[in-house]
Design a protein around this motif. Structure first.
Motif, PDB file in Angstrom:
ATOM      1  N   SER A   1       0.862  -1.176   0.000  1.00 52.38           N
ATOM      2  CA  SER A   1       0.000   0.000   0.000  1.00 52.38           C
ATOM      3  C   SER A   1       0.901   1.230   0.000  1.00 52.38           C
ATOM      4  O   SER A   1       1.693   1.412   0.921  1.00 52.38           O
ATOM      5  N   GLN A   2       0.803   2.045  -1.034  1.00 55.70           N
ATOM      6  CA  GLN A   2       1.657   3.229  -1.156  1.00 55.70           C
ATOM      7  C   GLN A   2       3.133   2.867  -0.975  1.00 55.70           C
ATOM      8  O   GLN A   2       3.877   3.542  -0.263  1.00 55.70           O
ATOM      9  N   ARG A   3       3.538   1.776  -1.590  1.00 59.69           N
ATOM     10  CA  ARG A   3       4.921   1.286  -1.596  1.00 59.69           C
ATOM     11  C   ARG A   3       5.382   0.727  -0.256  1.00 59.69           C
ATOM     12  O   ARG A   3       6.553   0.398  -0.083  1.00 59.69           O
ATOM     13  N   ILE A   4       4.484   0.639   0.707  1.00 59.00           N
ATOM     14  CA  ILE A   4       4.831   0.090   2.011  1.00 59.00           C
ATOM     15  C   ILE A   4       4.334  -1.357   2.094  1.00 59.00           C
ATOM     16  O   ILE A   4       3.202  -1.649   1.711  1.00 59.00           O
ATOM     17  N   LYS A   5       5.179  -2.253   2.595  1.00 62.43           N
ATOM     18  CA  LYS A   5       4.777  -3.646   2.761  1.00 62.43           C
ATOM     19  C   LYS A   5       4.072  -3.799   4.099  1.00 62.43           C
ATOM     20  O   LYS A   5       4.644  -3.508   5.154  1.00 62.43           O
ATOM     21  N   LEU A   6       2.828  -4.230   4.036  1.00 65.65           N
ATOM     22  CA  LEU A   6       2.004  -4.386   5.230  1.00 65.65           C
ATOM     23  C   LEU A   6       1.665  -5.853   5.447  1.00 65.65           C
ATOM     24  O   LEU A   6       1.596  -6.647   4.507  1.00 65.65           O
ATOM     25  N   ASN A   7       1.424  -6.191   6.696  1.00 60.71           N
ATOM     26  CA  ASN A   7       1.157  -7.576   7.087  1.00 60.71           C
ATOM     27  C   ASN A   7      -0.297  -7.750   7.512  1.00 60.71           C
ATOM     28  O   ASN A   7      -0.911  -6.844   8.068  1.00 60.71           O
ATOM     29  N   TYR A   8      -0.833  -8.924   7.235  1.00 63.29           N
ATOM     30  CA  TYR A   8      -2.117  -9.298   7.822  1.00 63.29           C
ATOM     31  C   TYR A   8      -2.107 -10.786   8.121  1.00 63.29           C
ATOM     32  O   TYR A   8      -1.302 -11.544   7.567  1.00 63.29           O
ATOM     33  N   PHE A   9      -2.986 -11.187   9.025  1.00 59.27           N
ATOM     34  CA  PHE A   9      -3.110 -12.594   9.393  1.00 59.27           C
ATOM     35  C   PHE A   9      -4.432 -13.131   8.874  1.00 59.27           C
ATOM     36  O   PHE A   9      -5.484 -12.521   9.074  1.00 59.27           O
ATOM     37  N   ASP A  10      -4.337 -14.256   8.178  1.00 56.11           N
ATOM     38  CA  ASP A  10      -5.489 -14.870   7.526  1.00 56.11           C
ATOM     39  C   ASP A  10      -5.824 -16.164   8.259  1.00 56.11           C
ATOM     40  O   ASP A  10      -4.990 -17.064   8.376  1.00 56.11           O
ATOM     41  N   TRP A  11      -7.060 -16.234   8.762  1.00 57.39           N
ATOM     42  CA  TRP A  11      -7.469 -17.393   9.541  1.00 57.39           C
ATOM     43  C   TRP A  11      -8.089 -18.503   8.699  1.00 57.39           C
ATOM     44  O   TRP A  11      -8.470 -19.554   9.241  1.00 57.39           O
ATOM     45  N   ALA A  12      -8.191 -18.312   7.397  1.00 60.90           N
ATOM     46  CA  ALA A  12      -8.739 -19.356   6.529  1.00 60.90           C
ATOM     47  C   ALA A  12      -7.748 -20.504   6.399  1.00 60.90           C
ATOM     48  O   ALA A  12      -6.550 -20.284   6.224  1.00 60.90           O
ATOM     49  N   GLN A  13      -8.262 -21.724   6.475  1.00 59.03           N
ATOM     50  CA  GLN A  13      -7.427 -22.906   6.353  1.00 59.03           C
ATOM     51  C   GLN A  13      -7.697 -23.690   5.065  1.00 59.03           C
ATOM     52  O   GLN A  13      -6.968 -24.625   4.751  1.00 59.03           O
ATOM     53  N   SER A  14      -8.735 -23.307   4.339  1.00 63.38           N
ATOM     54  CA  SER A  14      -9.123 -24.065   3.155  1.00 63.38           C
ATOM     55  C   SER A  14      -9.892 -23.159   2.204  1.00 63.38           C
ATOM     56  O   SER A  14     -10.272 -22.036   2.548  1.00 63.38           O
TER      57      SER A  14
ATOM     58  N   ALA B   1      -8.544   0.203   2.714  1.00 57.90           N
ATOM     59  CA  ALA B   1      -9.203   0.071   1.413  1.00 57.90           C
ATOM     60  C   ALA B   1      -8.398  -0.845   0.496  1.00 57.90           C
ATOM     61  O   ALA B   1      -8.969  -1.661  -0.246  1.00 57.90           O
ATOM     62  N   GLN B   2      -7.079  -0.724   0.549  1.00 54.42           N
ATOM     63  CA  GLN B   2      -6.213  -1.551  -0.299  1.00 54.42           C
ATOM     64  C   GLN B   2      -6.291  -3.013   0.112  1.00 54.42           C
ATOM     65  O   GLN B   2      -6.336  -3.914  -0.733  1.00 54.42           O
ATOM     66  N   LEU B   3      -6.304  -3.273   1.420  1.00 54.76           N
ATOM     67  CA  LEU B   3      -6.425  -4.655   1.886  1.00 54.76           C
ATOM     68  C   LEU B   3      -7.728  -5.271   1.397  1.00 54.76           C
ATOM     69  O   LEU B   3      -7.740  -6.380   0.833  1.00 54.76           O
ATOM     70  N   ILE B   4      -8.840  -4.579   1.611  1.00 53.63           N
ATOM     71  CA  ILE B   4     -10.142  -5.119   1.212  1.00 53.63           C
ATOM     72  C   ILE B   4     -10.206  -5.297  -0.298  1.00 53.63           C
ATOM     73  O   ILE B   4     -10.724  -6.306  -0.807  1.00 53.63           O
ATOM     74  N   HIS B   5      -9.638  -4.360  -1.048  1.00 54.99           N
ATOM     75  CA  HIS B   5      -9.586  -4.478  -2.504  1.00 54.99           C
ATOM     76  C   HIS B   5      -8.802  -5.722  -2.913  1.00 54.99           C
ATOM     77  O   HIS B   5      -9.219  -6.473  -3.805  1.00 54.99           O
ATOM     78  N   GLN B   6      -7.661  -5.968  -2.249  1.00 57.50           N
ATOM     79  CA  GLN B   6      -6.831  -7.097  -2.633  1.00 57.50           C
ATOM     80  C   GLN B   6      -7.391  -8.430  -2.165  1.00 57.50           C
ATOM     81  O   GLN B   6      -7.037  -9.474  -2.716  1.00 57.50           O
ATOM     82  N   LEU B   7      -8.263  -8.397  -1.161  1.00 58.12           N
ATOM     83  CA  LEU B   7      -8.927  -9.647  -0.779  1.00 58.12           C
ATOM     84  C   LEU B   7      -9.841 -10.134  -1.882  1.00 58.12           C
ATOM     85  O   LEU B   7     -10.181 -11.319  -1.942  1.00 58.12           O
ATOM     86  N   GLY B   8     -10.277  -9.212  -2.731  1.00 59.86           N
ATOM     87  CA  GLY B   8     -10.939  -9.591  -3.965  1.00 59.86           C
ATOM     88  C   GLY B   8     -12.427  -9.815  -3.904  1.00 59.86           C
ATOM     89  O   GLY B   8     -13.033 -10.233  -4.895  1.00 59.86           O
ATOM     90  N   SER B   9     -13.035  -9.573  -2.778  1.00 63.69           N
ATOM     91  CA  SER B   9     -14.483  -9.730  -2.709  1.00 63.69           C
ATOM     92  C   SER B   9     -15.034  -8.860  -1.596  1.00 63.69           C
ATOM     93  O   SER B   9     -14.348  -8.551  -0.629  1.00 63.69           O
ATOM     94  N   GLY B  10     -16.253  -8.486  -1.740  1.00 64.03           N
ATOM     95  CA  GLY B  10     -16.905  -7.639  -0.735  1.00 64.03           C
ATOM     96  C   GLY B  10     -18.400  -7.688  -0.970  1.00 64.03           C
ATOM     97  O   GLY B  10     -18.862  -8.318  -1.927  1.00 64.03           O
TER      98      GLY B  10
END
Length: 293
Positions: free
Chosen positions: A13-26, A90-99
């Motif tokens: 996001s704006q050239r910054i590398k950001l982290n998130y944790f995804d709880w999906a296993q499948s 907004a960038q995270l939600i956009h990259q998750l690809g669905s809403g």
């Protein structure tokens, strides 16, 4: 092999590398409705672990680390602005690809989530903000009693001091753990230890330091105009829950008049809870949250 717990993922996001944790296993988990957890200032995404564990059976749960927090990059100039953090969400939600998504947020993260929901009302189905409205009208008036040039000078002095400050070092995890307990006496030992373990990095000399950028101790002295924030709150269309701790420093918007700027919001106050009410009264919080969702 059985895998449990979240996986660490990155996005830019704006050239910054950001982290998130995804709880999906499948793939089945990833097909569930998305729920995004947004932490507060000087906190980190793993503070939501207890909430995520309770909700991941029904939702595809994702918890982000804000810029300058957790395992996300610090900004090069040390300046953190709400608008940039709204962009990150907004960038995270956009990259998750669905809403659209459901958002549960706390403090600074609640401030960001409310702005996102007002800017993109079609992208949020339900929103929970724990003490996320920022300074009360009385507090804003108190701060603005000091002339703008004086506040600017004070901010420059604080930023200069922050630029010369190294992250505080703790000799052991136990020392950092003691500081966590000191910060919030409502925490159980288990909660405080979990927040500490996931909230520190180990330095090369063997000491420990908090992951967040020290510049986060110095926020901008003036935000966007009140009328613009109020317009944004008024643009939120999804059901919204504003949660407050009765023992917190934060001002309840039902009492200070800010609730009038919302069209779809309800306020619930938690007894025997401070600013981190989702930790202080976890079982009650989860009951209220499940009823709302």
């Amino acid at each position: 092999m059985t895998v449990s717990g979240p996986t660490s993922q990155t996005f830019f996001s704006q050239r910054i590398k950001l982290n998130y944790f995804d709880w999906a296993q499948s793939d089945a988990d990833r097909a569930k409705p998305k729920l995004v957890l947004v932490h507060g200032g000087r906190d980190h995404a793993r503070s939501w672990d207890w909430t995520a564990e309770q909700l991941c059976a029904d939702y595809h749960v994702v918890a982000m680390d804000h810029r300058g927090h957790g395992d996300s990059d610090w900004v090069s100039d040390g300046n953190y602005q709400s608008g940039d953090m709204v962009y990150d969400l907004a960038q995270l939600i956009h990259q998750l690809g669905s809403g659209p998504v459901t958002i549960v947020s706390h403090s600074m993260g609640g401030n960001v989530a409310l702005r996102y929901a007002g800017t993109f009302p079609d992208m949020v189905t339900k929103l929970v903000a724990i003490e996320g409205l920022g300074p009360s009208p009385a507090r804003r008036e108190e701060m603005r009693a000091t002339p703008y040039p004086e506040r600017m000078a004070e901010w420059i002095a604080k930023k200069r001091k922050a630029a010369g400050r190294s992250p505080r070092k703790y000799e052991s995890i136990e020392a950092a753990f003691a500081r966590m307990i000191e910060e919030n006496s409502y925490l159980t030992e288990e909660q405080a230890r979990h927040l500490t373990v996931h909230g520190v990095n180990r330095n090369e000399d063997g000491t420990y330091s908090w992951k967040f950028d020290p510049h986060l101790n110095v926020w901008g002295f003036e935000d966007v105009a009140d009328e613009f924030i109020e317009q944004t709150w008024g643009a939120i269309t999804c059901p919204t829950l504003l949660l407050y701790g009765a023992d917190s420093w934060a001002s309840n918007p039902e009492n200070d008049g800010r609730l009038k700027h919302f069209n779809t919001a309800e306020v619930i106050e938690f007894e025997k809870a401070g600013h981190w009410l989702h930790h202080d009264q976890f079982d009650k919080f989860m009951g209220v949250l499940r009823d709302f969702l």
